[in-house]
Design an enzyme around this catalytic site. Structure first.
Site, mmCIF file in Angstrom:
data_model
loop_
_atom_site.group_PDB
_atom_site.id
_atom_site.type_symbol
_atom_site.label_atom_id
_atom_site.label_comp_id
_atom_site.label_asym_id
_atom_site.label_seq_id
_atom_site.Cartn_x
_atom_site.Cartn_y
_atom_site.Cartn_z
ATOM 1 N N LYS A 32 0.851 -1.192 0.000
ATOM 2 C CA LYS A 32 0.000 0.000 0.000
ATOM 3 C C LYS A 32 0.886 1.241 0.000
ATOM 4 O O LYS A 32 1.875 1.312 0.738
ATOM 5 C CB LYS A 32 -0.899 -0.021 1.237
ATOM 6 C CG LYS A 32 -1.925 1.105 1.316
ATOM 7 C CD LYS A 32 -2.806 0.913 2.547
ATOM 8 C CE LYS A 32 -3.865 1.986 2.684
ATOM 9 N NZ LYS A 32 -4.735 1.763 3.859
ATOM 10 N N SER A 106 -9.287 1.625 3.021
ATOM 11 C CA SER A 106 -8.476 2.426 2.125
ATOM 12 C C SER A 106 -7.463 1.607 1.340
ATOM 13 O O SER A 106 -6.883 2.078 0.374
ATOM 14 C CB SER A 106 -7.760 3.515 2.926
ATOM 15 O OG SER A 106 -6.917 2.951 3.914
ATOM 16 N N SER A 130 -9.598 -0.661 7.242
ATOM 17 C CA SER A 130 -9.071 -0.526 5.886
ATOM 18 C C SER A 130 -8.375 -1.757 5.344
ATOM 19 O O SER A 130 -8.067 -1.819 4.159
ATOM 20 C CB SER A 130 -8.102 0.667 5.816
ATOM 21 O OG SER A 130 -8.799 1.875 5.978
#
Length: 536
Positions: A32, A106, A130
């Site tokens: 990420k 996210s 997330s």
């Protein structure tokens, strides 16, 4: 528009410098893009962040040293603020199951990278859900560790005191292999913690299931009912009131933790078009919060945490849906804040209440969309949840490559203590001392009959032991040795659940009612060694 999975990728030449021997050799992973990888910018989905990272995050270094090869940095809700996966100037990813439904955020790109087979596993972060929401929306396993168990050094903070690095994979076995490498104490991370892992007790697990209507949409509701039926196949299912957990979830975006987001990156929330307007509007509200607001929020959270404590004395895990629904891109565009808030209903509280969690695929919806559930337990139950998650998915427990069956955590209070006559029974079976602690305060210690002096512990609800609990040692016993060890335990003692001072539960020596003679109550000494000292 539909956005890319990756914000940046490594060329074949760049990948060639990685790899080698180790427990993760031959595996690729995505990162990420709020987690540092040396040589690439960490954008946090803000194109203005173009400076390459000087060094990799601690967790990335661990994975690389174990032989895994990074392939790129993935798309995300900007500054990890969102559960939808649409708050990114690069364009929203969609679920691999539907090009009209969100991927979840996210950690949106990380989930899609794994689900599409672009990486074997991926790192995300999970502050409000997330790592679990995108796992659920893409049919994956998502592991949210206990806070502080996996270092967040080298991670762009969202809410620094709540942030966790998570792993997503297509199986519990692979997620566990990665988790085994990820979690290591980092003395350069001020929020790192050393946590003793608590094993599941012997026998069928006790799984809590919420009472009442959860407000799920029709597709989720049918899949949830099927998931509860599956839980009945795994162990004992207990209906519980989750109202305090759901109320705690609401604090995340209405309490002082919004100010923590402002502290982390509020200076980036200007009117530049590179900033997502929804992220800007949410985070700017944190600037108006006062110290009084913060202490009010901390106080309310403490009250709610205390209200949840009885759950964990009854349960091995709590089963919840990951989300109440799976929204479309259009639904998020029409109500970006409201839909996002709804998605966090069952996930926002985990880090606030110091829980660990594992998201696993549940029964699919009738319309073909995936449905995810999560197992939750107090901090330090990570490995126990992974065992239960493996069973849920039909995988063998402790399925990590080369891994022995999990150890059993066993509390001893008398003749099996270090240096005492029966300690050799533990040592001969390969047991190792984990730590010394005390029981919960409502245990009494009695001198019991036997071939040598020994104590037994009995819980007296509502009582308080002098010294706030009885001293015990917690030993790590190989699970394969438990049956043989149990056979050495003579009545009136038996092995049963024992609650420790921190609220965790382990196996321990408990005394049956016929051996708890009030005339032989030695609780006042606070521990067996103190009683022995008084005799000498």
């Amino acid at each position: 528009m539909t956005g890319p999975v990756f914000i940046s990728t490594l060329s074949e030449e760049q990948r060639a410098v990685y790899g080698g021997d180790g427990p993760l050799a031959g595996l690729t992973f995505a990162i990420k893009d709020n987690i540092d990888l040396a040589g690439l910018p960490t954008t946090a989905a803000d194109p203005r962040n173009t400076e390459p990272a000087a060094e990799s995050a601690f967790v990335v270094e661990r994975l690389v040293e174990a032989g895994a090869v990074p392939v790129g940095k993935t798309n995300l809700d900007q500054y990890a603020t969102g559960l939808v996966g649409t708050r990114t100037p690069y364009g929203a990813c969609t679920s691999v199951y539907s090009d009209t439904h969100v991927s979840g955020g996210s950690s949106s790109g990380s989930a899609v990278a794994v689900a599409r087979g672009l990486a074997d596993f991926a790192l995300g972060t999970d502050t409000a859900g997330s790592g679990r929401v995108p796992a659920a929306f893409n049919g994956l396993v998502g592991v949210k560790p206990s806070r502080g168990l996996v270092s967040t050094r080298g991670v762009v903070p969202a809410c620094r005191t709540l942030d966790c690095v998570t792993v997503m994979a297509r199986s519990v076995a692979l997620a566990r292999r990665v988790f085994d490498v990820m979690h290591a104490y980092d003395d350069r991370d001020p929020l790192a913690r050393r946590l003793t892992q608590v094993a599941l007790p012997v026998g069928p697990p006790v799984i809590g299931v919420p009472q009442g209507d959860l407000g799920l949409d029709a597709g989720h509701d049918l899949a949830w009912k099927q998931a509860v039926e599956h839980a009945h196949e795994l162990g004992a299912v207990v209906p519980v009131d989750v109202t305090p957990l759901l109320e705690a979830a609401e604090l995340l975006y209405s309490g002082p933790w919004l100010a923590e987001r402002w502290l982390a990156f509020g200076d980036r929330m200007d009117d530049d078009p590179a900033v997502d307007p929804t992220v800007r509007d949410i985070v700017r509200r944190g600037a108006a919060l006062t110290a009084a607001d913060a202490f009010a929020g901390f106080g309310r959270l403490a009250e709610l945490a205390r209200a949840t404590e009885p759950l964990w004395s009854r349960l091995d895990a709590l089963l919840l849906p990951v989300t109440p629904t799976h929204p479309t891109l259009a639904e998020v565009a029409a109500d970006p804040v409201g839909v996002n808030a709804r998605l966090g209903r069952f996930t926002n509280m985990a880090n606030l209440l110091d829980l660990c969690a594992v998201a696993v695929p549940g029964p699919p919806r009738a319309d073909g969309l995936p449905f995810g559930v999560q197992l939750l337990a107090p901090a330090g139950h990570d490995l126990a949840l992974l065992d239960l998650a493996a069973t849920w998915c039909g995988e063998p427990a402790a399925a990590g490559e080369g891994r022995e069956a999990d150890d059993v955590m066993l509390a001893v209070a008398g003749a099996h203590l270090s240096g005492q006559p029966l300690n050799g029974e533990l040592l001969r079976r390969g047991a190792t001392l984990a730590h010394t602690t005390r029981t919960a305060p409502d245990y009494r210690m009695f001198l019991v009959d036997g071939p040598l002096p020994r104590p037994g512990l009995t819980r007296v609800r509502g009582g308080t032991s002098p010294g706030e609990g009885v001293e015990v040692e917690v030993w790590r016993l190989p699970a394969t040795q438990l049956a043989g060890f149990t056979a050495t335990v003579l009545p009136p003692l038996a092995l049963g659940p024992l609650e420790l001072a921190d609220g965790s539960s382990v196996l321990g020596f408990v005394c049956t009612a016929d051996g708890a003679d009030p005339a032989r109550d030695i609780t006042g000494f606070g521990g067996w060694r103190a009683w022995l000292a008084s005799r000498s």
